[in-house]
Write a protein that holds these residues in place. Structure first.
Motif, mmCIF file in Angstrom:
data_model
loop_
_atom_site.group_PDB
_atom_site.id
_atom_site.type_symbol
_atom_site.label_atom_id
_atom_site.label_comp_id
_atom_site.label_asym_id
_atom_site.label_seq_id
_atom_site.Cartn_x
_atom_site.Cartn_y
_atom_site.Cartn_z
ATOM 1 N N ALA A 37 0.855 -1.332 -0.047
ATOM 2 C CA ALA A 37 0.002 0.120 0.221
ATOM 3 C C ALA A 37 0.808 1.405 -0.095
ATOM 4 N N VAL A 38 1.985 1.176 0.630
ATOM 5 C CA VAL A 38 2.713 2.463 0.811
ATOM 6 C C VAL A 38 3.609 2.596 -0.247
ATOM 7 N N THR A 39 4.099 1.469 -1.012
ATOM 8 C CA THR A 39 4.964 1.673 -2.198
ATOM 9 C C THR A 39 4.291 1.965 -3.569
ATOM 10 N N ASP A 40 2.902 1.506 -3.388
ATOM 11 C CA ASP A 40 2.021 1.863 -4.708
ATOM 12 C C ASP A 40 1.667 3.671 -4.259
ATOM 13 N N PHE A 41 1.558 3.815 -3.295
ATOM 14 C CA PHE A 41 1.192 5.355 -3.035
ATOM 15 C C PHE A 41 2.373 6.464 -3.383
ATOM 16 N N LEU A 42 3.519 5.766 -3.187
ATOM 17 C CA LEU A 42 4.774 6.605 -3.308
ATOM 18 C C LEU A 42 5.298 6.469 -4.859
ATOM 19 N N VAL A 43 4.910 5.168 -5.557
ATOM 20 C CA VAL A 43 4.990 5.103 -7.100
ATOM 21 C C VAL A 43 4.322 5.946 -7.970
ATOM 22 N N THR A 44 2.758 5.879 -7.543
ATOM 23 C CA THR A 44 1.774 6.051 -8.402
ATOM 24 C C THR A 44 0.986 7.529 -8.076
ATOM 25 N N GLY A 45 1.235 7.927 -6.598
ATOM 26 C CA GLY A 45 0.436 8.892 -5.943
ATOM 27 C C GLY A 45 -1.126 8.444 -5.677
ATOM 28 N N ARG A 46 -1.490 7.143 -5.885
ATOM 29 C CA ARG A 46 -2.868 6.805 -5.806
ATOM 30 C C ARG A 46 -2.978 6.373 -4.225
ATOM 31 N N ARG A 47 -3.828 6.924 -3.580
ATOM 32 C CA ARG A 47 -4.049 6.471 -2.177
ATOM 33 C C ARG A 47 -5.250 5.590 -2.142
ATOM 34 N N PRO A 48 -5.226 4.605 -1.070
ATOM 35 C CA PRO A 48 -6.373 3.735 -0.888
ATOM 36 C C PRO A 48 -7.794 4.769 -0.943
#
Length: 497
Positions: A477-488
């Motif tokens: 979840a944290v990696t995806d946010f850092l890489v894409t900017g998408r939050r849950p």
């Protein structure tokens, strides 16, 4: 007027004052054109990773007088190896307060996934007063640098007379020896310093990864400079209550230890564990409490340690620090076994005194300059007695007096109130059983941010979440946010494992 109305009115006035103070400070002109780095980078002294470079940023000692005396901040960087994928800067904000962050990029580059490393330059810094930035020291006597002094553990009978004398002495010594840099240390000034680092890096916005106290510093930055934030990760979160700030963080240890100790008890009674202290988890807590009580009455000599004995409070302090990570559980178990006479006492390990002097000074400066603490000893006596009964693991320490009770200086400005005003670009990561920054405090930071934030909660114990527990759900979840900017789309709960 009811007490509730009084409190609400006072909070409203404080918030208004905070806004007026922050906006009244002279605006800092950007140090050059965005997109152009203005720092003179060179090899870092004593850093193991040859990719890490270091530089210095000059900032005002007093932001009310930006053209006056200047101090320096030490900054480090490991640039992305793929400039074509570069998003910008990921600033690592260290914990403490008083922790050094200059070496964090060299450590983080070994753990972060390649997808994050490809998109960010990793940047660390020593905050104002710390390490290779313009440093401070209180010049405390060596006995006062013992952790059982720096954290106010009451006497065996619950008395806090010795604590009050120690905290007064530390406050007076720091006030006398710390100088103007110590007076200038605060979380609001750290946020201003971070923005000067952003400007020097030539970035319109920066992303940040703050841990522990760094979550509060990061939250204050996101509140004071919301337009300059990109992707903000806050990991192991402090309660942002502006009426208490550091006093609340100390108090949180009581609940945090209670939340976390069962994890240690399960580990310390597991069959096959070479450091096993009991046969069942249920036996570990009373064994620990009985041993601490016995060591209160009859300490064991411990040559070379500070203090030079194993007493009940040294055991309690070891308990608290050992709960930070499963890897530290053996430290407590082995000391318990030594206290029980089953093992020899381990060789004491003392950090360099200069480093402890520095960390202590910055910690005291931050805690005492951020907010006023009660000065009446009677209140601490009452609180300690109640807390010892409610939470015997920590024996009243978390609600005891600190040097701030005797601090001779008034806070230069009200604490910053974290709010929901700003972009929705904050992700909190939190363990359920964190001994230092408990889950309840993280919920308060989540509420303060409102829809600016989402929270990822991991069913795990210890301090630090991202890349610290081996929890694939939380890390992803944290990696995806850092890489894409998408939050849950909503807050996330990650089960153990």
């Amino acid at each position: 007027m009811s007490n509730t109305i009084r409190r609400t009115a006072a909070a409203t006035v404080a918030a208004a004052l905070a806004v007026s103070v922050l906006t009244a400070l002279p605006a800092a002109a950007d140090q050059g054109l965005p997109g152009r780095d203005h720092l003179d980078w060179s090899a870092c002294q004593g850093q193991a990773d040859p990719r890490q470079q270091c530089a210095t940023v000059t900032v005002p000692l007093d932001y009310h007088d930006p053209g006056g005396q200047q101090i320096t901040l030490a900054v480090s960087r490991i640039a992305t190896a793929k400039p074509g994928l570069r998003r910008g800067v990921l600033l690592t904000v260290p914990g403490g307060p008083g922790g050094s962050g200059l070496g964090i990029p060299a450590s983080a580059v070994k753990r972060l996934p390649q997808s994050v490393l490809d998109r960010f330059d990793l940047v660390g810094f020593d905050p104002r007063g710390v390490g290779r930035s313009t440093p401070v020291s209180c010049g405390l006597d060596t006995p006062d640098l013992a952790m059982v002094k720096l954290r106010p553990w009451p006497a065996a009978d619950g008395s806090i007379d010795a604590n009050l004398a120690t905290e007064r002495r530390i406050a007076e010594t720091c006030a006398r020896n710390g100088g103007p840099v110590l007076r200038s240390i605060s979380t609001a000034n750290e946020a201003r310093d971070i923005d000067r680092i952003r400007q020097a890096l030539g970035e319109r916005k920066l992303s940040a990864w703050g841990t522990s106290y760094g979550t509060y510093a990061g939250a204050v930055y996101a509140t004071m400079f919301p337009g300059h934030t990109d992707r903000i990760v806050l990991d192991s979160n402090d309660d942002p209550d502006p009426s208490r700030v550091g006093r609340g963080w100390l108090a949180a240890f009581g609940q945090g230890a209670e939340d976390r100790f069962p994890d240690f008890a399960k580990w310390a009674s597991a069959p096959g564990n070479p450091d096993r202290v009991a046969d069942t988890p249920e036996q570990v807590r009373p064994l620990f409490l009985d041993l601490a009580d016995r060591l209160d009455r009859a300490p064991l000599p411990w040559p070379g340690a500070n203090p030079a004995e194993l007493n009940g409070n040294v055991l309690r302090e070891t308990m608290l620090t050992s709960l930070y990570a499963d890897a530290k559980f053996p430290d407590l178990a082995r000391l318990m076994l030594a206290g029980l006479g089953r093992r020899p006492l381990p060789a004491p390990v003392l950090p360099p005194e200069q480093a402890v002097q520095n960390t202590t000074a910055v910690s005291v400066g931050t805690l005492c300059n951020d907010v006023s603490w009660p000065a009446d000893p009677a209140g601490y006596v009452k609180d300690v007695a109640a807390d010892r009964a409610a939470r015997p693991l920590t024996a009243g320490m978390p609600v005891n007096a600190m040097p701030c009770a005797f601090w001779p200086f008034k806070a230069a400005e009200p604490p910053v109130r974290v709010t929901d005003r700003g972009p929705a670009n904050v992700l909190l990561a939190q363990n359920l059983r964190d001994p230092a920054t408990p889950y309840g405090g993280a919920l308060k930071l989540r509420a303060a941010f409102g829809d600016r934030a989402r929270m990822v909660t991991v069913d795990s114990g210890g301090h630090d979440v991202y890349l610290a527990n081996g929890n694939a759900c939380g890390d992803a979840a944290v990696t995806d946010f850092l890489v894409t900017g998408r939050r849950p789309s909503e807050d996330v709960f990650c089960p153990a494992g």
